[in-house]
Design a protein around this motif. Structure first.
Motif: not given
Length: 205
Positions: A19, A21, A25-26, A124, A126-127, A187-191
């Motif tokens: 990963t 990072s 964040e991943q 990468a 930010d939201m 994994t945190e960033y996929t649906h």
């Protein structure tokens, strides 16, 4: 966009997982390889001079540069530390690969018109950047300007079957390919951690 402080950047290798990072964040993980390669291969169908935003683990950068069709490939990376980690793992790079430093949302205004056949976009962000409609309305016409006629813009894959609103108004022709994926359980960033991913290719008419 302003980045007053550099976030903590590290390569985390644990339990067979790799990963990148950034700021805790991943940002990217090694399981993405086949999807990044599919995106890179699609990009290389459209010409010989390419530009990439965001180096990450360098999976797509190396795939694009090593494609027989590629004459030149330039990667723009915001953080020194990301490039340092990449070069430590890949000390010998293809001669046609150039890595530059800069903020895309400034640099895009400086790029020559009709100078590349394709752009791969995987930074990468930010939201608050992703949701800034005014920023995308200013930026995407510049992306189109930089592309040669028939050139393409390929953002990183989506695990949702929907076209990205940031890019949709600026292109008339869109190609979508569906690929299966299996992410890490962490994994945190996929649906979801498995299913279908969608590679979206926006072409300049």
């Amino acid at each position: 966009m302003d980045h007053p402080t550099t976030p903590t950047i590290e390569l985390v290798e644990r339990d067979g997982e790799v990963t990148l990072s950034i700021g805790g964040e991943q940002a990217m993980q090694a399981w993405e390889r086949d999807l990044m390669w599919a995106s890179a291969d699609m990009l290389c169908e459209y010409g010989q001079d390419f530009y990439e935003v965001g180096l990450g683990l360098g999976l797509s950068a190396l795939r694009i540069a090593n494609n027989p069709a590629t004459r030149s490939h330039t990667v723009l990376e915001l953080f020194d530390e990301v490039e340092d980690l990449f070069r430590a793992r890949h000390p010998h790079l293809p001669d046609n690969l150039t890595i530059e430093r800069g903020d895309f949302f400034r640099r895009v205004f400086e790029l020559p018109s009709e100078s590349v056949d394709g752009m791969f976009f995987d930074p990468a962000l930010d939201m608050d950047v992703w949701t800034n409609a005014d920023l995308w309305a200013r930026t995407m016409p510049e992306v189109v300007r930089v592309l040669r006629p028939g050139g393409v813009f390929i953002p990183f894959f989506s695990t949702k079957p929907e076209l990205r609103w940031q890019y949709l108004p600026h292109f008339r022709t869109i190609r979508v390919e569906r690929h299966p994926y299996v992410a890490y359980d962490t994994t945190e960033y996929t649906h979801g951690t498995r299913g279908d991913a969608y590679v979206q290719c926006f072409r300049k008419d």
